[in-house]
Design an enzyme around this catalytic site. Structure first.
Site, short mmCIF file in Angstrom:
data_model
loop_
_atom_site.label_atom_id
_atom_site.label_comp_id
_atom_site.label_asym_id
_atom_site.label_seq_id
_atom_site.Cartn_x
_atom_site.Cartn_y
_atom_site.Cartn_z
N GLU A 237 -15.51 -61.56 -29.85
CA GLU A 237 -15.82 -62.58 -28.58
C GLU A 237 -16.33 -63.79 -29.57
OE1 GLU A 237 -15.10 -62.59 -25.47
OE2 GLU A 237 -15.79 -60.68 -24.73
N ASN B 49 -12.09 -67.74 -21.37
CA ASN B 49 -11.17 -66.33 -20.86
C ASN B 49 -9.78 -66.43 -21.91
OD1 ASN B 49 -12.68 -65.67 -18.62
ND2 ASN B 49 -11.84 -67.28 -17.57
N ARG C 75 -30.58 -59.16 -0.50
CA ARG C 75 -30.02 -60.84 -0.69
C ARG C 75 -30.26 -61.56 -2.01
NH1 ARG C 75 -30.61 -61.69 5.04
NH2 ARG C 75 -28.36 -60.79 5.76
N HIS D 112 -13.67 -53.27 -24.87
CA HIS D 112 -13.43 -54.55 -24.47
C HIS D 112 -13.27 -55.57 -25.52
CE1 HIS D 112 -13.37 -58.10 -21.91
NE2 HIS D 112 -14.28 -58.55 -22.69
N LYS E 52 -21.85 -71.46 -25.79
CA LYS E 52 -21.69 -70.76 -24.54
C LYS E 52 -22.72 -71.75 -23.62
CE LYS E 52 -20.78 -67.12 -21.55
NZ LYS E 52 -20.77 -65.64 -21.19
N LYS F 220 -22.04 -64.42 -15.07
CA LYS F 220 -21.04 -63.91 -14.59
C LYS F 220 -21.40 -62.28 -14.52
CE LYS F 220 -16.96 -66.21 -16.07
NZ LYS F 220 -15.51 -65.97 -16.81
N HIS G 136 -7.39 -57.89 -19.86
CA HIS G 136 -7.82 -57.29 -18.63
C HIS G 136 -6.54 -56.19 -18.31
CE1 HIS G 136 -10.98 -60.41 -17.39
NE2 HIS G 136 -11.38 -59.49 -18.39
N ARG H 45 -14.99 -73.78 -18.68
CA ARG H 45 -15.53 -72.32 -18.72
C ARG H 45 -14.24 -71.55 -18.74
NH1 ARG H 45 -20.54 -69.34 -16.45
NH2 ARG H 45 -20.46 -67.55 -17.54
N GLU I 201 -17.14 -72.04 -13.42
CA GLU I 201 -15.75 -71.96 -13.96
C GLU I 201 -14.58 -72.74 -13.21
OE1 GLU I 201 -14.71 -68.16 -15.93
OE2 GLU I 201 -12.88 -68.20 -14.53
N HIS J 64 -8.24 -62.89 -22.58
CA HIS J 64 -8.71 -62.02 -21.63
C HIS J 64 -7.51 -61.75 -20.46
CE1 HIS J 64 -12.49 -62.64 -23.40
NE2 HIS J 64 -13.02 -61.84 -22.69
#
Ligand code: NAD
Ligand code: GLY
Length: 350
Positions: free
Chosen positions: A172, A235, A108, A255, A217, A130, A242, A231, A227, A238
């Site tokens: 990035e 993306n 957990r 990436h 950031k 993330k 993706h 935030r 997000e 992205h």
């Protein structure tokens, strides 16, 4: 240099400050075979703990999946790690995404820290909590928000990166400049790309890039950890990237390279919608080219590409959220773009 990430579980990103760390718990280092060969000995000299274990996985985005997570968890149980144990992710973004995810679910949740070894992971992936993995439906579709206890970016580890990897990290950074801070684009334009890509970088340049991006950031994550608005702007590029990564089975593009194409696609869409002027679109394209980043992906089936947007995490209530630049240093979220306008832009990539 230290930069605070001000969230519920606040922590610091330390830049070039890792000498020795002491833990009074068991520690497991998660890395991959490439990074282990290059830098693990160096790291082991810096880590002092009750016991130190190493889990080294195969290298590659294609292993960022549930099967690898299960293998990592099994090894952690075999090492009898407990809830006080700490995980160190030592590698690029694939390792920090998987390490963070494992840490968030092992018994957990246990503490973890990130020691990123790629530029991309220093400027983006290792900061902000993330975590996640891919599955056959798409990229990063399984995961959690789970913040590290600390991040240590060490420029010494970046010296073994290839020019392709450095450029992918730069993608990035360019992303953040376009959406948040046009002045950073001037800095990027003035960098000598040959020196940069051949690792003749001064530590000063690399550290400045890391500092600027972590600073941005930190601002974004501190305002919107989970997000729900601001935030989402990170993306940018992205939504397209993706789909490209998934369609090419995570093999063809790094990436950052897919993000570079995605940014150019997003800019083209913004241009076609009248949100961005042609001059800015051209300027960003030129900067991406300067670092040998790709800007074109041949779409084979426009409908199929369009349909794939609907599996993206940024799609809500059947509406695709596109992050589009609307000027330099400014971006907006558009979720009401007519299908015909999106298709028209995709057709420019046939
Ligand atoms: P990566 O982790 O696959 O690393 C790229 C390559 O560089 C790998 O082959 C790796 O073994 C190698 N490498 C790592 N360190 C090295 C070193 N010091 N010297 C030589 N080679 C080295 O990829 P990446 O580009 O670092 O990260 C991409 C991943 O990060 C993607 O999965 C992406 O989804 C994720 N990401 C996550 C976030 C986030 O906020 N969580 C943000 C951006 C990207
Ligand atoms: N890389 C995007 C984010 O951290 O939100």
């Amino acid at each position: 240099m230290q930069i605070k990430i001000d969230v519920d579980r606040s922590y610091f990103v330390f830049i070039d400050e890792l000498e020795k760390i002491y833990f009074d718990t068991k520690v497991v280092i998660l890395t991959n075979d490439t990074v282990a060969k290059l830098h693990l000995d160096n790291l082991l000299h810096k880590i002092h703990a009750k016991e130190v274990f190493v889990i080294s996985i195969k290298d590659g985005e294609k292993y960022k999946n549930l099967q690898t997570i299960e293998e990592i968890l099994n090894q952690m149980f075999q090492y009898k790690l407990d809830r006080k144990s700490l995980l160190i992710s030592f590698g690029g973004g694939v390792i920090s995404d998987m390490g963070g995810f494992v840490a968030s679910i092992y018994q957990r949740g246990i503490d973890f820290i990130n020691i990123p070894t790629t530029l991309l992971a220093c400027v983006d992936a290792s900061v902000g909590g993330k975590t996640g993995i891919n599955n056959k439906f798409g990229k990063n579709l399984i995961g959690s928000f789970y913040q590290p206890k600390a991040v240590y970016c060490q420029s010494e580890y970046l010296k073994t990166l290839s020019s392709r990897e450095l450029a992918a990290g730069m993608a990035e950074f360019i992303k953040m400049a376009v959406i948040f801070d046009g002045k950073i684009l001037d800095f990027i334009e003035n960098l000598d790309e040959n020196d940069f890509l051949n690792s003749n970088n001064s530590e000063q340049n690399i550290n400045q890039i890391i500092q600027e991006s972590v600073r941005l950031k930190a601002m974004v994550v501190s305002k919107d950890e989970k997000e729900s608005g601001l935030r989402m702007l990170l993306n940018y590029g992205h939504t397209f990237a993706h789909v490209i990564e998934n369609q090419t089975k995570y093999k063809k593009y790094l990436h950052g390279e897919a993000v570079a194409i995605g940014m150019h696609m997003a800019n083209t869409l913004a241009l076609n919608l009248g949100l961005l002027d042609a001059q800015v679109c051209q300027r960003v394209k030129k900067i991406l080219n300067k670092f040998n980043l790709p800007v074109f992906y041949k779409i084979l089936d426009v409908e199929k590409f369009y349909e794939a947007f609907f599996l993206d995490k940024k799609t809500h209530h059947e509406k695709i959220n596109f992050i589009l630049p609307c000027g330099l240093g400014k971006a907006c979220i558009k979720n009401d773009i007519a299908k015909k306008d999106i298709i028209r832009t995709l057709e420019e990539f046939l």
